[in-house]
Design a protein around this motif. Structure first.
Motif, short mmCIF file in Angstrom:
data_model
loop_
_atom_site.label_atom_id
_atom_site.label_comp_id
_atom_site.label_asym_id
_atom_site.label_seq_id
_atom_site.Cartn_x
_atom_site.Cartn_y
_atom_site.Cartn_z
N GLU A 197 -32.94 95.73 -74.65
CA GLU A 197 -31.67 95.52 -74.78
C GLU A 197 -30.85 96.51 -73.78
O GLU A 197 -31.40 97.23 -73.37
N ASP A 198 -29.59 96.14 -73.46
CA ASP A 198 -29.07 96.84 -72.79
C ASP A 198 -28.40 97.95 -73.52
O ASP A 198 -28.52 99.07 -72.82
N GLY A 199 -28.00 97.95 -74.63
CA GLY A 199 -27.41 99.00 -75.58
C GLY A 199 -27.59 98.43 -76.93
O GLY A 199 -26.78 97.43 -77.21
N LEU A 206 -30.23 90.88 -73.06
CA LEU A 206 -31.15 91.32 -72.05
C LEU A 206 -30.33 90.90 -70.64
O LEU A 206 -30.12 89.90 -70.43
N TRP A 207 -29.95 92.13 -69.81
CA TRP A 207 -29.34 91.86 -68.62
C TRP A 207 -30.49 92.28 -67.59
O TRP A 207 -31.08 93.05 -67.55
N THR A 208 -30.42 91.27 -66.54
CA THR A 208 -31.44 91.45 -65.51
C THR A 208 -31.47 92.84 -64.86
O THR A 208 -32.32 93.57 -64.78
N GLN A 261 -23.45 83.66 -62.99
CA GLN A 261 -24.26 84.06 -61.98
C GLN A 261 -23.96 85.38 -61.27
O GLN A 261 -22.97 85.76 -61.03
N MET A 262 -25.25 86.30 -61.22
CA MET A 262 -24.94 87.50 -60.63
C MET A 262 -25.94 87.55 -59.53
O MET A 262 -27.07 87.92 -59.56
N PRO A 263 -25.52 87.58 -58.03
CA PRO A 263 -26.54 87.77 -57.13
C PRO A 263 -27.14 88.78 -57.00
O PRO A 263 -28.31 88.83 -56.75
N ASP A 264 -26.46 90.08 -57.20
CA ASP A 264 -27.38 91.26 -57.30
C ASP A 264 -28.39 91.48 -58.38
O ASP A 264 -29.30 91.83 -58.07
N TYR A 265 -27.92 91.20 -59.34
CA TYR A 265 -28.87 91.18 -60.66
C TYR A 265 -30.06 89.98 -60.37
O TYR A 265 -31.10 90.37 -60.69
N ALA A 266 -29.66 88.87 -59.90
CA ALA A 266 -30.77 88.00 -59.62
C ALA A 266 -31.72 88.73 -58.57
O ALA A 266 -33.10 88.45 -58.66
N CYS A 489 -26.29 104.69 -75.85
CA CYS A 489 -27.28 104.84 -75.80
C CYS A 489 -27.94 103.48 -74.83
O CYS A 489 -27.79 102.25 -75.30
N HIS A 490 -27.69 103.89 -73.65
CA HIS A 490 -27.75 102.71 -72.70
C HIS A 490 -28.84 102.62 -71.85
O HIS A 490 -29.18 103.44 -71.08
N ALA A 491 -29.28 101.54 -71.97
CA ALA A 491 -30.79 101.18 -71.14
C ALA A 491 -30.83 101.53 -69.97
O ALA A 491 -31.94 102.37 -69.22
N TRP A 492 -29.70 101.42 -69.04
CA TRP A 492 -29.86 101.62 -67.50
C TRP A 492 -29.92 103.12 -67.35
O TRP A 492 -29.83 103.46 -66.23
N SER A 493 -29.61 103.93 -68.29
CA SER A 493 -29.35 105.39 -68.08
C SER A 493 -30.77 106.08 -68.24
O SER A 493 -30.87 107.30 -68.15
C1 RAM Z 1 -22.29 95.78 -69.42
C2 RAM Z 1 -23.49 95.74 -70.02
C3 RAM Z 1 -25.01 95.77 -69.13
C4 RAM Z 1 -24.76 95.47 -67.80
C5 RAM Z 1 -23.42 94.63 -67.36
C6 RAM Z 1 -23.09 94.31 -66.08
O1 RAM Z 1 -21.48 94.78 -70.25
O2 RAM Z 1 -23.47 96.80 -70.78
O3 RAM Z 1 -25.44 97.01 -69.23
O4 RAM Z 1 -25.68 95.15 -67.06
O5 RAM Z 1 -22.21 95.13 -67.94
#
Ligand code: RAM
Length: 507
Positions: A197-199, A206-208, A261-266, A489-493
Motif C-alpha cells: 500500500e502507499d500509505g 497500490l501505486w506503481t 495513465q501515468m507515463p513515468d509510473y508506467a 507512514c508512507h511507502a515511498w519514504s
Molecule cells: C498520492 C499517493 C501516492 C502517490 C501518488 C502520485 O496520492 O499517496 O503515494 O504515488 O499520489
C-alpha cells in the motif's frame, strides 16, 4: 482484465502476520514552538477507568500501529440503561489530534480523516471492524447515562512483513543510520498488507511508483518476493491496448482501476520488473510480464520527438509533488533509466533484438538530451518544453538516465541543490532518486550525508515512520492543501533502508 494474470496475483496473496499492542498510557497534546508541527505530547498518567459525559483522553500506543482496535466497556456501579456514545479519533502524529477535523480545508475527501462515532448498547468487548492507522487514539465520551468504565485498549496489528526475516545491522554501525533504518523498516512493514500500500492511513492503494521503491527496499528487509510478484501481476492484468498502465489500482471488492495513465509510473513498473528479476532470477514471472513491460517502454519511446527529445507527455506525469513541476525533461530521464534496465532484462531473457533496439534508442536519446537540453553555461538541463524550468528533478533524472555524466553531472546536481532559484523535491520519493543519482556519480559521501540530513531530520522530529511529504523547515507542505490529510507512514519514504543496507551497512 487479464484473467491469467489476476489468477497469478491471487495465488501470491500473502498471509498477514498479527501482533497485539496494548496501551493504558495517556498523554496530553501541548503547544511547543520548538516541535516541527508546533505540538508535542506530555505524559498524563495511566488510564483513569471511570468516565462521565464530556470526558476525553488520548491513549499513546508507543509506536505506529496498523490494525483493528478493541476495548472493554463496563458500567461502574449502576446498570447502563441507555447506549454509550463515544467519539474516536486516530492520529499517526500528535498534530492531527491537536486539530478539529471539522476545520479541515484540503482537497481530498474529509472521510479519509480517521474518526468514528460509535454507540455501544451493552457492556461488552467492543471490536471495531475498520482497520486504522495510528499511534494516538482520542476517546471522547459524548453521552452516557451513568458512569462508564473503559479499559483494555488493544490493537491487533497486521502486516505481510515477516519480521523474523529482518537481518540485524552490524553491531558497530553508526547509530544515526541504525535509527533511520529502524524507522524506514517500520514504514515499509506497516505499508505491507495484501499489496504494497502507499500509505495505510489514506489511499491504501497500490501505486506503481511506490511499488517500485517498496519492492526494491523490501528485498533488503523482509524479502517478500511473493508480494512483489503479486503486485507486478496485478498491474499487468490492468494493461489496455495502446495505453500506459494505470498509476494505481484498488484490490477490493475486486481488482479495479481508473483511467489514470501515468507515463513515468508506467516506466517505473518496468524498472520494478527488472529489479524483481535481478533479485530473484525468477524467469517464469519475468517471461510472463516482459511483453507488458516492452509495450510500456515502447509506448514511452513514442513520446520522443524528431529531435530525440520529449516535448509533450500523455496523461499525468507525476515526478514529484513539487508545485508546478514541469515534467518533459524528467520524464525523458525516467525513460532512459528504464531503457537501460529493460535492455539488460531483454538480454538476460535471450530477447537480443529487443535489447539491441533499446540500447540503440537509449544512446540516441542520451545524445539528443545532452545536445538539445544541456545548457553548458548554466550547467543545467533546461527544456524549452518545460519553459526552461530549472529543477533538481530534471538534473537528477537526466543523471539517472545517463545523459549527464561525470563532473558535468556532479556540477549540475550540486548547483541545482544549492541554488535559490531551482525547484526542489518535496517528497521522500523524489529525494530517493536524488540520492540514487549521487550514487551513480560516485558521490557516496554526499549521498550518505544527504540521507542523514533529510530522513535523519524526520527521525529527530520524532517520526515513528517516514512521512509522505517533507521539506525541512516547512511544516505546512501538503499536496492536499492541509497537512492533516498527509500520510505519516508512507511507502515511498522507506528507501533509506535500501541505501543503508546495500551500501552503508559496514560496521
Ligand atoms: C498520492 C499517493 C501516492 C502517490 C501518488 C502520485 O496520492 O499517496 O503515494 O504515488 O499520489
Amino acid at each position: 482484465m487479464d484473467k491469467f494474470f489476476l489468477e497469478k496475483a491471487d495465488i501470491n496473496t500473502p498471509k498477514l502476520f498479527e501482533k497485539e499492542v496494548t496501551s493504558a498510557k495517556t498523554v496530553k497534546i501541548v503547544p511547543d514552538e520548538s516541535a516541527f508541527f508546533g505540538v508535542r505530547t506530555e505524559d498524563a498518567g495511566e488510564l483513569d477507568r471511570i468516565f462521565h459525559p464530556g470526558d476525553r483522553f488520548i491513549l499513546d500506543f508507543g509506536d505506529h500501529c496498523v490494525g483493528y482496535l478493541s476495548f472493554r466497556l463496563r458500567h461502574a456501579d449502576r446498570y447502563l440503561d441507555a447506549p454509550v456514545r463515544l467519539r474516536l479519533r486516530f492520529g499517526e502524529i500528535p498534530y492531527e489530534l491537536s486539530r478539529e477535523f471539522s476545520d479541515y480545508h484540503g482537497g481530498l475527501c474529509a472521510s479519509w480523516l480517521q474518526e468514528d462515532i460509535i454507540n455501544v448498547d451493552f457492556p461488552e468487548i467492543v471490536r471495531l471492524p475498520r482497520r486504522y492507522c495510528f499511534r494516538y487514539l482520542e476517546v471522547t465520551v459524548l453521552y452516557t447515562p451513568r458512569d462508564v468504565m473503559l479499559s483494555d485498549f488493544s490493537v491487533r496489528c497486521v502486516t505481510s512483513a515477516d519480521r523474523s526475516r529482518l537481518k540485524p545491522l552490524p553491531a558497530g554501525i553508526d547509530p544515526e543510520l541504525a535509527a533511520i533504518d529502524r524507522v524506514a523498516a517500520k514504514t515499509l512493514e506497516d505499508c505491507m498488507q495484501t499489496a504494497y500500500e502507499d500509505g495505510p492511513k489514506r489511499d491504501r492503494r497500490l501505486w506503481t511508483g511506490d511499488l517500485r521503491l517498496q519492492a526494491l527496499t523490501d528485498h533488503y528487509l523482509f524479502g517478500n518476493n511473493a508480494l512483489a510478484r503479486r503486485c507486478l501481476y496485478l498491474f499487468a492484468a490492468c494493461e489496455e491496448d495502446g495505453k500506459f498502465l494505470p498509476g494505481c489500482l484498488y484490490q477490493k471488492p475486486a481488482v479495479f482501476y481508473d483511467d489514470m495513465q501515468m507515463p513515468d509510473y508506467a516506466l517505473l513498473y518496468c524498472a520494478a520488473l527488472c529489479d524483481y528479476y535481478e533479485f530473484t532470477k525468477d524467469t517464469e514471472t519475468a517471461k510472463d510480464l516482459f511483453p507488458t513491460a516492452v509495450r510500456q517502454t515502447k509506448l514511452a519511446c513514442s513520446l520522443i520527438g524528431e529531435d530525440g527529445v520529449i516535448h509533450s507527455v500523455v496523461g499525468w506525469c507525476f515526478i514529484d509533488w513539487a508545485p508546478n513541476i514541469r515534467t518533459c525533461a524528467p520524464l525523458q530521464g525516467v525513460l532512459m533509466y528504464t531503457l537501460e534496465k529493460m535492455a539488460a532484462l531483454a538480454e538476460a531473457l535471450g530477447e537480443n533484438s529487443i535489447a539491441d533496439e533499446f540500447i540503440n534508442t537509449l544512446e540516441l536519446s542520451r545524445k539528443a538530451a545532452y545536445q538539445v537540453l544541456f545548457d553548458k553555461e548554466k550547467s543545467a538541463i533546461l527544456s524549452p518544453s518545460d519553459d526552461y524550468q530549472y529543477s533538481v528533478q530534471a538534473q537528477a533524472w537526466m543523471i539517472l538516465g545517463g545523459a549527464l555524466i561525470g563532473e558535468e553531472g556532479k556540477a549540475a546536481l550540486t548547483h541545482a541543490l544549492a541554488s535559490g532559484d531551482s525547484v526542489k523535491p518535496v517528497t521522500p520519493y523524489m529525494h530517493h532518486y536524488v540520492v540514487e543519482a549521487m550514487m551513480k556519480l560516485g558521490m557516496k559521501e554526499e549521498a550518505l550525508s544527504y540521507i542523514k540530513s533529510y530522513w535523519g531530520s524526520m527521525v529527530k522530529h520524532g517520526a515513528d515512520t517516514f512521512w509522505e511529504a517533507y521539506v525541512p523547515g516547512n511544516p505546512d507542505v501538503s499536496p492536499y492543501s492541509d497537512i492533516i490529510m498527509n500520510s505519516y507512514c508512507h511507502a515511498w519514504s522507506c528507501s533509506p533502508s535500501y541505501f543503508i543496507r546495500r551500501y552503508f551497512a559496514e560496521a
